[in-house]
Design a protein around this motif. Structure first.
Motif, PDB file in Angstrom:
ATOM      1  N   ASP A  19      16.012  -0.739   2.820  1.00 16.92           N
ATOM      2  CA  ASP A  19      14.783  -1.513   2.632  1.00 16.92           C
ATOM      3  C   ASP A  19      13.683  -1.039   3.571  1.00 16.92           C
ATOM      4  O   ASP A  19      13.592  -1.117   4.649  1.00 16.92           O
ATOM      5  CB  ASP A  19      14.972  -3.169   2.889  1.00 16.92           C
ATOM      6  CG  ASP A  19      13.914  -3.947   2.876  1.00 16.92           C
ATOM      7  OD1 ASP A  19      12.670  -3.220   2.256  1.00 16.92           O
ATOM      8  OD2 ASP A  19      13.879  -5.286   2.848  1.00 16.92           O
ATOM      9  N   PHE A  20      12.850  -0.266   2.959  1.00 14.21           N
ATOM     10  CA  PHE A  20      11.807   0.626   3.718  1.00 14.21           C
ATOM     11  C   PHE A  20      10.537  -0.250   3.801  1.00 14.21           C
ATOM     12  O   PHE A  20       9.486   0.254   4.324  1.00 14.21           O
ATOM     13  CB  PHE A  20      11.492   1.816   3.021  1.00 14.21           C
ATOM     14  CG  PHE A  20      12.780   2.911   2.976  1.00 14.21           C
ATOM     15  CD1 PHE A  20      12.919   3.591   3.983  1.00 14.21           C
ATOM     16  CD2 PHE A  20      13.662   2.864   1.889  1.00 14.21           C
ATOM     17  CE1 PHE A  20      13.969   4.455   4.082  1.00 14.21           C
ATOM     18  CE2 PHE A  20      14.682   3.600   1.938  1.00 14.21           C
ATOM     19  CZ  PHE A  20      14.912   4.578   3.008  1.00 14.21           C
TER      20      PHE A  20
ATOM     21  N   GLY B   6       0.709  -1.107   0.139  1.00 13.98           N
ATOM     22  CA  GLY B   6      -0.155   0.044  -0.051  1.00 13.98           C
ATOM     23  C   GLY B   6       0.836   1.336   0.105  1.00 13.98           C
ATOM     24  O   GLY B   6       2.044   1.164  -0.274  1.00 13.98           O
ATOM     25  N   ARG B   7       0.123   2.524   0.231  1.00 17.13           N
ATOM     26  CA  ARG B   7       0.700   3.615   0.133  1.00 17.13           C
ATOM     27  C   ARG B   7       0.812   4.136   1.621  1.00 17.13           C
ATOM     28  O   ARG B   7      -0.008   4.375   2.285  1.00 17.13           O
ATOM     29  CB  ARG B   7      -0.218   4.974  -0.629  1.00 17.13           C
ATOM     30  CG  ARG B   7      -0.301   4.235  -2.266  1.00 17.13           C
ATOM     31  CD  ARG B   7      -1.451   5.187  -2.689  1.00 17.13           C
ATOM     32  NE  ARG B   7      -1.488   6.646  -2.565  1.00 17.13           N
ATOM     33  CZ  ARG B   7      -1.090   7.578  -3.150  1.00 17.13           C
ATOM     34  NH1 ARG B   7      -0.387   7.568  -4.550  1.00 17.13           N
ATOM     35  NH2 ARG B   7      -1.166   8.908  -2.659  1.00 17.13           N
ATOM     36  N   ILE B   8       2.257   4.357   2.080  1.00 12.94           N
ATOM     37  CA  ILE B   8       2.519   4.765   3.341  1.00 12.94           C
ATOM     38  C   ILE B   8       3.329   5.890   3.204  1.00 12.94           C
ATOM     39  O   ILE B   8       4.648   5.985   2.548  1.00 12.94           O
ATOM     40  CB  ILE B   8       3.191   3.814   4.014  1.00 12.94           C
ATOM     41  CG1 ILE B   8       2.386   2.575   3.958  1.00 12.94           C
ATOM     42  CG2 ILE B   8       3.559   4.196   5.412  1.00 12.94           C
ATOM     43  CD1 ILE B   8       2.867   1.180   4.517  1.00 12.94           C
ATOM     44  N   TRP B   9       3.137   7.157   4.030  1.00 15.05           N
ATOM     45  CA  TRP B   9       4.095   8.106   3.939  1.00 15.05           C
ATOM     46  C   TRP B   9       4.972   8.179   5.429  1.00 15.05           C
ATOM     47  O   TRP B   9       4.712   7.753   6.246  1.00 15.05           O
ATOM     48  CB  TRP B   9       3.340   9.395   4.105  1.00 15.05           C
ATOM     49  CG  TRP B   9       2.331   9.783   3.079  1.00 15.05           C
ATOM     50  CD1 TRP B   9       1.129   9.212   2.656  1.00 15.05           C
ATOM     51  CD2 TRP B   9       2.817  10.544   1.946  1.00 15.05           C
ATOM     52  NE1 TRP B   9       0.783   9.736   1.541  1.00 15.05           N
ATOM     53  CE2 TRP B   9       1.526  10.828   0.985  1.00 15.05           C
ATOM     54  CE3 TRP B   9       3.834  11.618   1.566  1.00 15.05           C
ATOM     55  CZ2 TRP B   9       1.434  11.440  -0.131  1.00 15.05           C
ATOM     56  CZ3 TRP B   9       3.954  12.185   0.440  1.00 15.05           C
ATOM     57  CH2 TRP B   9       2.556  12.294  -0.437  1.00 15.05           C
ATOM     58  N   ALA B  10       6.315   8.250   5.201  1.00 22.58           N
ATOM     59  CA  ALA B  10       7.199   8.420   6.232  1.00 22.58           C
ATOM     60  C   ALA B  10       7.699   9.921   6.646  1.00 22.58           C
ATOM     61  O   ALA B  10       7.898  10.610   5.736  1.00 22.58           O
ATOM     62  CB  ALA B  10       8.467   7.840   5.824  1.00 22.58           C
TER      63      ALA B  10
ATOM     64  N   ASP C   6       4.083   0.226  -1.769  1.00 23.52           N
ATOM     65  CA  ASP C   6       4.521  -1.225  -1.703  1.00 23.52           C
ATOM     66  C   ASP C   6       5.939  -1.323  -1.227  1.00 23.52           C
ATOM     67  O   ASP C   6       6.633  -2.281  -1.971  1.00 23.52           O
ATOM     68  CB  ASP C   6       4.297  -1.879  -2.918  1.00 23.52           C
ATOM     69  CG  ASP C   6       2.760  -1.981  -3.149  1.00 23.52           C
ATOM     70  OD1 ASP C   6       1.950  -1.978  -2.288  1.00 23.52           O
ATOM     71  OD2 ASP C   6       2.453  -2.270  -4.573  1.00 23.52           O
ATOM     72  N   GLY C   7       6.187  -0.389  -0.400  1.00 22.86           N
ATOM     73  CA  GLY C   7       7.629  -0.628   0.250  1.00 22.86           C
ATOM     74  C   GLY C   7       8.933   0.033  -0.553  1.00 22.86           C
ATOM     75  O   GLY C   7       9.909   0.057  -0.131  1.00 22.86           O
ATOM     76  N   ASP C   8       8.471   0.747  -1.666  1.00 28.35           N
ATOM     77  CA  ASP C   8       9.511   1.386  -2.514  1.00 28.35           C
ATOM     78  C   ASP C   8       9.110   2.823  -2.441  1.00 28.35           C
ATOM     79  O   ASP C   8       8.015   3.481  -2.719  1.00 28.35           O
ATOM     80  CB  ASP C   8       9.430   0.871  -4.067  1.00 28.35           C
ATOM     81  CG  ASP C   8      10.423   1.369  -4.752  1.00 28.35           C
ATOM     82  OD1 ASP C   8      11.788   1.743  -4.285  1.00 28.35           O
ATOM     83  OD2 ASP C   8      10.103   1.403  -5.965  1.00 28.35           O
TER      84      ASP C   8
END
Length: 354
Positions: free
Chosen positions: A319-320, A128-132, A157-159
């Protein structure tokens, strides 16, 4: 419109608006500092910037998750601190109605502010879409008058797909060399304040960090390092964040005699991405410490899009996708692609002897 153009615009404007708030706090002697459970400091600027940025994300992308550094439990108990932050948040906006409209307008209430801060509670991951988000990266630098950065990145998706860094105390001029004292006694006076950004596959850009709509951007590139003995190293100010002794040994192995530039925050990533510095090392100080994704996601993408390579000390890409930390990585080695392997070899040799 290119892919992720809306995400980039929202991220740049959100970071720019949050930077206005952090600059207000930077000029105050008392910054409303409290200590978290891990003893690290957090200021009213951290809380306020997180509220403003997450509110903009949720207005534009309501289904996206956010991995944020702060949470609001302290503020729900400490009404004086809460009210200080609300005064900042309520009083901070861009001097451009259209830009404010893009962000979804102001935070509507105290409770909405607290909810926005707490919405940074995603566990992260590979789907999914995740903001850091790191609302003030380099809080100790922020407190001592050094460098700091407002950091935001979108992972799909982790990228990492979009990265933005607001660095109020770095010079706007991309050609300005990185002075040895760049990490201390800084100001956000005229000529200072830069916004770095990148989209995966589309290059990296810098622009002046303003107070309204976005300023004119220009592409940035890492500087070719023809003679590695003349390279400029960047490293953390805090010895607890990166081993200064190992850094010195690596510099000796590469026959680099110039003293390293010590500065806080992902301002280091932005500095090497535009060629003001050359190499950034963050060397493990503990076998068990795991880097936080919000401390690296935006800078990692910006450096790679500017022509650099970013790995850990074993040569693995960061690797996020493993949650809120870089659980599968140890340290960071960022350098121009042409010399990265050479630098990494020196890093491995020094660390293997420990």
């Amino acid at each position: 419109m290119s892919i992720y153009s809306k995400e980039l615009e929202v991220a740049e404007l959100a970071v720019q608006r949050a930077s206005i708030l952090t600059k207000k706090v930077f000029h105050e002697k008392a910054k409303g500092t409290v200590s978290k459970d891990d003893k690290s400091p957090v200021t009213i600027g951290d809380f306020g910037a997180q509220a403003l940025i997450i509110q903009a994300i949720k207005k534009n992308f309501p289904n996206d998750e956010v991995v944020g550094e702060e949470e609001a439990s302290t503020l729900r108990d400490d009404h004086k601190l809460r009210d200080q932050i609300w005064a900042l948040v309520e009083g901070t906006k861009l001097a451009d109605a259209e830009a404010e409209k893009v962000l979804g307008g102001p935070v509507e209430s105290v409770e909405a502010m607290l909810d926005a801060i707490d919405a940074g509670n995603s566990a992260g991951g590979s789907r999914g879409r995740i903001w850091a988000l790191d609302p003030i990266d380099g809080t100790k630098g922020f407190l001592r008058g050094g460098q700091y950065a407002v950091c935001l990145a979108l992972m799909v998706d982790g990228d990492v797909k979009v990265g933005v860094l607001g660095c109020p105390n770095l010079p706007i001029d991309d050609s300005a060399p990185l002075a040895a004292d760049a990490g201390v006694d800084q100001t956000d006076a005229e000529g200072k304040g830069v916004l770095f950004s990148a989209v995966s596959g589309q290059g990296a850009v810098s622009r002046p960090l303003g107070t309204a709509g976005l300023g004119k951007g220009q592409p940035i590139h890492m500087k070719p390092v023809n003679d590695i003995t003349q390279a400029t190293f960047c490293e953390s100010v805090e010895a607890g964040h990166s081993s200064h002794g190992d850094q010195h040994a690596i510099a000796l192995k590469l026959r680099i005699s110039k003293p390293s530039v010590r500065m806080d925050s992902q301002a280091k990533y932005g500095s090497i991405a535009r060629g003001a510095g050359d190499i950034y090392l963050r060397l493990p100080t503990s076998a068990t410490y795991q880097e936080k994704i919000w401390d690296h996601a935006a800078g990692d993408l910006i450096v790679r899009e500017a022509g650099g390579q970013v790995t850990d000390t074993l040569g693995r890409r960061l690797d996020f996708s493993k949650g809120r930390t870089l659980a599968e990585n140890k340290g960071v080695v960022a350098a121009p692609i042409a010399v990265h392997d050479h630098v990494l070899e020196a890093v491995k040799e020094v660390l293997s002897k420990k």
